[in-house]
Design an enzyme around this catalytic site. Structure first.
Site, mmCIF file in Angstrom:
data_model
loop_
_atom_site.group_PDB
_atom_site.id
_atom_site.type_symbol
_atom_site.label_atom_id
_atom_site.label_comp_id
_atom_site.label_asym_id
_atom_site.label_seq_id
_atom_site.Cartn_x
_atom_site.Cartn_y
_atom_site.Cartn_z
ATOM 1 N N LEU A 135 5.349 1.079 47.305
ATOM 2 C CA LEU A 135 3.825 0.911 47.352
ATOM 3 C C LEU A 135 3.848 -0.314 46.891
ATOM 4 O O LEU A 135 2.786 -1.215 47.020
ATOM 5 C CB LEU A 135 3.671 1.893 46.670
ATOM 6 N N ALA A 136 4.395 -0.859 45.653
ATOM 7 C CA ALA A 136 3.718 -1.845 44.371
ATOM 8 C C ALA A 136 5.290 -2.457 43.913
ATOM 9 O O ALA A 136 5.651 -1.020 43.789
ATOM 10 C CB ALA A 136 2.342 -1.435 43.987
ATOM 11 N N SER A 139 6.227 -6.598 37.636
ATOM 12 C CA SER A 139 7.079 -6.818 36.532
ATOM 13 C C SER A 139 7.652 -6.270 35.872
ATOM 14 O O SER A 139 9.203 -6.653 35.015
ATOM 15 C CB SER A 139 6.673 -7.809 35.607
ATOM 16 N N ALA A 141 7.709 -2.125 36.542
ATOM 17 C CA ALA A 141 7.900 -1.071 37.274
ATOM 18 C C ALA A 141 7.690 -1.035 38.372
ATOM 19 O O ALA A 141 6.445 -1.938 39.286
ATOM 20 C CB ALA A 141 6.489 0.076 36.517
ATOM 21 N N GLN A 142 8.018 0.085 38.866
ATOM 22 C CA GLN A 142 8.040 -0.316 40.744
ATOM 23 C C GLN A 142 7.477 1.176 41.034
ATOM 24 O O GLN A 142 7.610 2.371 40.179
ATOM 25 C CB GLN A 142 8.753 -0.064 41.544
ATOM 26 N N LYS A 157 6.914 6.735 39.729
ATOM 27 C CA LYS A 157 6.803 4.632 39.078
ATOM 28 C C LYS A 157 7.894 4.664 38.155
ATOM 29 O O LYS A 157 7.409 5.607 36.985
ATOM 30 C CB LYS A 157 4.891 4.832 38.209
ATOM 31 N N ASP A 292 -9.434 -0.495 31.654
ATOM 32 C CA ASP A 292 -9.224 -2.306 33.108
ATOM 33 C C ASP A 292 -10.072 -1.290 34.464
ATOM 34 O O ASP A 292 -9.091 -1.308 34.834
ATOM 35 C CB ASP A 292 -8.036 -2.567 32.946
#
Length: 559
Positions: A135-136, A139, A141-142, A157, A292
């Site tokens: 999905l994303a 730097s 994690a994926q 994740k 954030d």
């Protein structure tokens, strides 16, 4: 010159970083810091490379692109620096906020090596289905969509293999550079670079541990358990660990997808108000907040419900800090520039001699704010102006407050994106009023009185015990009195040298006078020994005189 890196690997990494900085036109920074000489001394001579059009780009953009190219550690460092509105000018903050650690994806089989080693079995045995297309990709994690054997749709994740070692090596290098820069340059030392690197190290180590992120999500979820409009994804702890986080899949509209939000029929004004209320509640009531809250970290569900995601960066305020923040805002409302200045100086642990100049700046700032209608106030612009005043007076903020300022700015930006007439000040006002009322409520005052009474009783009842310990120490000869007078040893040393020189001057004068008297006797035949003694005394006085002049000259040069 800073010490050489501790290993060949660190030296290679330093050379790589230096080459990137040169390519983006930061060679002056390398020479200023002495890094280029370190690399050259180690045998890796840097050559200025043709940067093409890179040198024509604005400095903030070059800084952001250089950080991206230097890798995950420096991307995260740039993200932390984007919260330091007290250190960097607005144009740098805006550019660093663009840092998104999107990197090429890693093949799934390579990604899961460490996780499967920890689990002791392949992920395919844990999950009914795992989408190998991510999905994303970041730097660190994926994320991949998957389905548990129980049928629930989840997002996993997974930390990139070997990333912790890379980041730890970069942190050691950054610590060396920060320590050197603080010792060598006074204008750098005032920014406390070692403290910034320590703060950064704590932040990135927390992001590397996905179990911490899961606990953060549950803490915030508990705070909103009675609010059906605000939620966070469920964490599946059976499969979550330091290296992998498993959370419920959110089938909603990403806040960053403006077209989908417009097409979804949401009441954007209502969503903006709910999001602001949620974040302000986290700050002022729970004192544990999402640091954030930009649109990419929020999903919208039917019924104008919000789901916050990604809790790698959170802030936490002590009661004292929260009360100080309320006092600061209240001081602005009441036009108390002296109170506002006192709080800012206390936060920065600054010299009170800056009080008068800063108070004048704050007074002008408050005058500019007063008289402006709430709907016309720009909270982001006001925050920038306030922190510009702090930068001009070399004042820095504690890390918890920089995260709070970052969250305020993100929240204000998200609100205005949803509703151009969004009024952050008006939304925040009820929270501030409630905090002021709660501070002087009967329950709060009674609790303070009880705490004060308990401390007083403990002090009085403990006094005999403390006195007895003091007497025992005195009887055993273990009681010592220490007086710490700043620079006392230096003054004593200078006084000792001065006394020595005066004594030497007196002795030299006596030798000159005595030798002159003996040698000037006329008509008298002096014994040989007495003549030699007179000559030696005169010679010693000449040597001593030269020594005295030289000693005085050297002492003056050192001062």
């Amino acid at each position: 010159m800073p010490p050489l890196p501790g290993s060949p690997g660190e030296l290679r990494r330093l050379t790589e970083i230096s080459t990137i900085l040169l390519r983006y036109g930061f060679g002056d920074f390398l020479r200023y810091a002495g890094i280029d000489r370190v690399v050259e001394k180690a045998g890796e001579v840097l050559h200025r490379q043709d940067s093409g059009r890179l040198g024509e780009l604005p400095a903030p953009e070059r800084m952001r692109r250089a950080l991206e190219e230097m890798g995950p550690t420096f991307i995260k460092l740039g993200q932390i620096l984007s919260t330091r509105v007290d250190l960097l000018a607005p144009e740098y903050i805006r550019e660093l906020e663009k840092l998104r650690d999107h990197v090429p994806t890693l093949p799934f089989d390579e990604l899961v090596v460490e996780v499967e080693a920890e689990l002791g079995r392949p992920l395919k045995e844990v999950f009914e289905r795992v989408d190998i297309v991510p999905l994303a990709a970041g730097s660190i994690a994926q994320t991949h969509r998957a389905r548990l054997s129980s049928g629930e749709e989840v997002v996993i994740k997974i930390r990139r293999p070997g990333i912790r070692g890379v980041i730890d090596a970069d942190l050691r290098l950054l610590t060396r550079i920060a320590r050197f820069a603080a010792r060598r340059f006074e204008d750098v030392a005032r920014f406390q670079p070692e403290a910034i690197i320590r703060e950064f190290a704590n932040s990135i180590h927390s992001e590397l541990d996905f179990a911490i992120e899961g606990r953060n999500a549950e803490t915030i979820a508990k705070a909103f358990e009675n609010d059906p409009a605000i939620s966070t994804p469920r964490v599946y702890w059976d499969w979550s660990s330091e290296m992998m986080n498993v959370q419920a899949f959110i089938d909603g509209v990403p806040g960053s997808d403006r077209e989908a939000v417009d097409a979804g029929g949401f009441d954007k004004r209502r969503i903006a108000r709910r999001g602001a209320d949620a974040v302000l509640k986290m700050m002022f009531e729970d004192r544990f907040f999402h640091a954030d809250p930009h649109p990419g970290n929020v999903f919208y569900l039917p019924g104008d419900k919000l789901v916050f995601i990604d809790f790698g960066m959170v802030g936490q305020l002590s009661r004292q800090r929260r009360d100080e923040m309320v006092d600061l805002l209240h001081g602005m409302v009441e036009r108390r520039a002296d109170k506002v200045t006192e709080i800012l100086l206390a936060w920065a642990d600054a010299d009170e001699r800056q009080n008068l100049a800063l108070e004048g700046r704050i007074d002008a700032f408050i005058d500019r704010v007063h008289g402006v209608a709430l709907e016309r106030l720009d909270i982001s612009a006001l925050t920038r102006d306030l922190f510009a005043a702090m930068r001009d007076h070399n004042l820095t903020l504690p890390s918890d407050l920089t995260l709070m300022a970052k969250a305020f700015a993100s929240l204000d930006g998200m609100g205005r994106q949803l509703d151009p007439e969004f009024d952050m000040v008006a939304v925040a006002q009820p929270f501030l009023q409630r905090q002021m009322l709660q501070r002087y409520s009967p329950d709060r005052l009674a609790r303070k009185a009880r705490d004060g009474a308990a401390e007083g009783i403990e002090l009085v009842t403990g006094l005999p015990r403390d006195l007895r310990k003091l007497l025992h120490m005195a009887q055993r000869g273990r009681l010592t009195l220490g007086i710490d007078v700043q620079r006392l040893e230096q003054h004593v040393d200078r006084f000792d040298r001065a006394v020595t020189r005066v004594s030497m001057a007196i002795v030299i004068a006596a030798l000159i006078i005595g030798s002159s008297l003996v040698m000037s006797v006329s008509g008298t035949r002096l014994p040989v020994g007495l003549s030699v003694f007179a000559m030696l005394g005169f010679a010693a006085s000449v040597v001593g005189g030269f020594w005295l002049v030289y000693s005085t000259w050297r002492s003056g040069g050192r001062r």
